[in-house]
Design an enzyme around this catalytic site. Structure first.
Site, PDB file in Angstrom:
ATOM      1  N   LYS A  50      38.257  44.376  40.816  1.00 34.88           N
ATOM      2  CA  LYS A  50      38.482  45.534  41.697  1.00 34.88           C
ATOM      3  C   LYS A  50      37.414  46.597  41.476  1.00 34.88           C
ATOM      4  CE  LYS A  50      41.600  48.771  40.247  1.00 34.88           C
ATOM      5  NZ  LYS A  50      41.001  50.099  40.123  1.00 34.88           N
ATOM      6  N   ASN A  51      37.095  46.823  40.193  1.00 37.43           N
ATOM      7  CA  ASN A  51      36.189  47.928  39.876  1.00 37.43           C
ATOM      8  C   ASN A  51      34.719  47.604  40.112  1.00 37.43           C
ATOM      9  OD1 ASN A  51      38.414  49.433  39.391  1.00 37.43           O
ATOM     10  ND2 ASN A  51      38.269  49.390  37.151  1.00 37.43           N
ATOM     11  N   ARG A 123      40.101  56.601  44.280  1.00 30.62           N
ATOM     12  CA  ARG A 123      38.985  57.372  43.709  1.00 30.62           C
ATOM     13  C   ARG A 123      37.656  57.011  44.382  1.00 30.62           C
ATOM     14  NH1 ARG A 123      40.017  61.435  40.804  1.00 30.62           N
ATOM     15  NH2 ARG A 123      38.083  61.205  39.632  1.00 30.62           N
ATOM     16  N   CYS A 147      45.021  56.687  39.947  1.00 30.55           N
ATOM     17  CA  CYS A 147      46.119  56.789  38.987  1.00 30.55           C
ATOM     18  C   CYS A 147      46.157  58.166  38.337  1.00 30.55           C
ATOM     19  CB  CYS A 147      45.963  55.718  37.907  1.00 30.55           C
ATOM     20  SG  CYS A 147      46.322  54.066  38.501  1.00 30.55           S
ATOM     21  N   ASP A 337      41.604  50.405  29.833  1.00 33.16           N
ATOM     22  CA  ASP A 337      42.541  49.657  30.686  1.00 33.16           C
ATOM     23  C   ASP A 337      43.201  48.488  29.953  1.00 33.16           C
ATOM     24  OD1 ASP A 337      41.754  50.843  33.509  1.00 33.16           O
ATOM     25  OD2 ASP A 337      39.929  50.483  32.379  1.00 33.16           O
ATOM     26  N   VAL A 359      39.295  57.882  26.166  1.00 34.88           N
ATOM     27  CA  VAL A 359      38.630  57.978  27.473  1.00 34.88           C
ATOM     28  C   VAL A 359      39.375  58.944  28.396  1.00 34.88           C
ATOM     29  CG1 VAL A 359      37.830  56.686  29.497  1.00 34.88           C
ATOM     30  CG2 VAL A 359      37.707  55.641  27.217  1.00 34.88           C
TER      31      VAL A 359
END
Ligand code: EPU
Length: 465
Positions: A50-51, A123, A147, A337, A359
């Site tokens: 996804k990222n 985002r 999120c 994550d 983070v």
């Protein structure tokens, strides 16, 4: 446009049997009832991260010819980016499963209300700035979603854009960015190796005039994959040691053909599910190099893995799981994550584990529900002073202290965010008794066909989509 987003959002996986069963037990939409305490066994296949995929889609906007992206998962987040691109006149087609064709030849201004309707859940819109400034001379950025795991400011992004010569005006609608004198290469040093800000600089610098030097850049594998895509498009980008990236701007970029890097967050999530449920899961498509740091921690915690030709097999080898101390960090550190699914497995370790989150400032909210399910977790807002810290540089020092093993029991829980939400599924699968997990829509943002995958792994559940 919104229909395009919806069609990509819909998880086509629901079986009629599951729907009927859901009706019988009176489940509401977006809920799953899990009968836990059974190991997950079997294999599942990952697709692109996804990222990376969402950023690769934005990169297509920089080209004057069409791009082809492969291994694209079905995720609601990708539906949002598709809707954004459609609003700007980019045609996005999915001629076959997992393939996106992005045609930016007719880029045009979008209606603010169209992008505003989509942006609130993601985002990614902030990353449209550079490409839009190059294509249209203006970018409008509505309030961003994503999120709720901390403040998630965009100051690094806006300061970088200003350094390229952009003018940033804040209005009640959002942010309007223009570049009256064009965008020029510049020197930027990020205060922190932010993933998004590094991508912002890359997507802006590739077509700015002159050379950009970016210091303290993020070097996550997904960023390397984005750089590979930009190079395929005609960009000139090179790296030096110590997180420095140079980008020499070019006048024109063409479309790319690219297979997205696998989703390492999803891989780590299923690995943790295998460990927490005492199961054995082969994650097809997972690769060792991008997961090295995770694999070390997984092994230290007592998990077993075997790197295979087309994936990695993760399993609980029997015996006691062991406590670990972990700090989240930027790559090549332990990803933020990964901590949520791992923490569920650590509730079953014999002893006390400590996870420092460095983070984000608020990424342990999900532990409340785990405590309700029987876990012994104490979150220390200022970290744990007695522990020698490898990453002492940030003030974001939350620590979770997990003492195990504690049996988990079923509960009714509501998904708070993407990774925390997946950890609830793992906890429910590991727990004795029955759990209801609601607000599953958030999990569809980042986990493709997770309902089908649970089914393939032998989970006992009833689902209402
Ligand atoms: N930060 C600032 N100012 C900025 C940008 C970031 O202070 O302008 C801070 C953030 O508040 C945070 C830290 O810098 O404390 C790191 O943020 P970063 O910019 O690296 O994160 P991001 O780009 O917003 C991406 C992923 C996240 C992942 C992080 C870290 C996407 C869409 N999101 O976020 O993924 O956790 O990098 O690897 O790529 C997820 O997939 O669930 C997710 C949240």
């Amino acid at each position: 446009m919104v229909d395009a987003a919806r069609s990509l959002t819909k998880d086509s996986s629901l079986t009629r049997d599951s729907e009927k069963a859901a009706a019988r037990v009176g489940l509401r939409s977006g809920e799953i009832v899990i009968h836990g305490g059974k190991p997950l066994n079997g294999s599942i296949r990952l697709r692109g991260a996804k990222n990376l995929v969402t950023k690769a889609m934005v990169a297509a906007l920089l080209a004057d010819t069409r791009s082809v992206l492969q291994d694209v998962p079905t995720l609601s987040e990708i539906g949002v980016v598709t809707g954004m691109l459609n609003a700007y006149g980019v045609e996005v087609a999915a001629p076959e499963d997992g393939v996106l064709v992005l045609d930016p030849t007719n880029v045009e201004r979008a209606q603010f209300h169209e992008i505003d309707a989509l942006a609130g859940s993601s985002r990614i819109p902030i990353l449209f700035c550079g490409p839009l400034l190059h294509r249209l001379g203006e970018a409008l950025i509505p309030d961003l979603g994503g999120c709720r795991i901390g403040d998630r400011p965009i100051d690094f992004h806006l300061n970088a854009l200003r350094a390229f010569g952009a003018v940033v005006d804040k209005s009640y609608e959002g942010i309007r960015i223009t570049a009256p004198d064009g965008l020029r290469g510049t020197n930027i040093e990020l205060p922190y190796p932010s993933v998004g800000a590094t991508e912002q600089v890359l997507l802006t610098a590739v077509r700015a005039s002159g050379v950009t030097e970016l210091k303290n850049a993020a070097i996550e594998p997904e960023i390397m994959d984005l750089i590979a895509i930009l190079q395929k498009m005609g960009a000139i980008i090179w790296m030096e040691p110590n997180r420095t990236i140079f980008i020499e701007g070019v006048d024109q970029l063409t479309g790319y053909e690219h297979r997205a890097i696998f989703d390492r967050n999803e891989a780590a999530s299923w690995a943790a599910a295998a460990l927490a449920t005492g199961g054995d899961i082969t994650v097809l498509g997972a690769r060792q190099p991008e997961l090295m740091t995770f694999l070390n921690v997984f092994r230290k915690a007592g998990g077993a893995f075997q790197v295979q030709e087309d994936g990695i097999r993760f399993w609980h080898p029997g015996g006691h799981l062991k406590p670990v101390q972990v700090e989240t960090d930027v790559h090549p550190g332990f990803m933020t994550d990964w901590q949520q699914p791992l923490i569920v497995a650590l509730t079953q370790a014999h002893g006390t584990s400590i996870v420092h989150e460095t983070v984000y400032e608020n990424r342990f909210g999900f532990t409340d529900a785990l405590i309700e399910m029987g876990a012994d977790i104490v979150v220390h807002q200022d970290g744990v002073a007695s522990v020698t810290r490898r990453v002492p540089r940030r003030r974001l020092e939350q620590a979770a202290v997990i003492t195990g093993p504690t049996p988990l029991h079923g509960a009714d829980v509501t998904v708070p965010d993407l990774r925390g939400g997946f950890s609830y599924l793992i906890a429910a699968l590991a727990a004795s008794g029955t759990s209801t997990v609601s607000n599953l829509g958030i999990i569809s943002r980042g986990y493709e066909h997770f309902i089908e995958k649970l089914s393939a792994l032998g989970a006992d559940f009833v689902y209402e989509g």
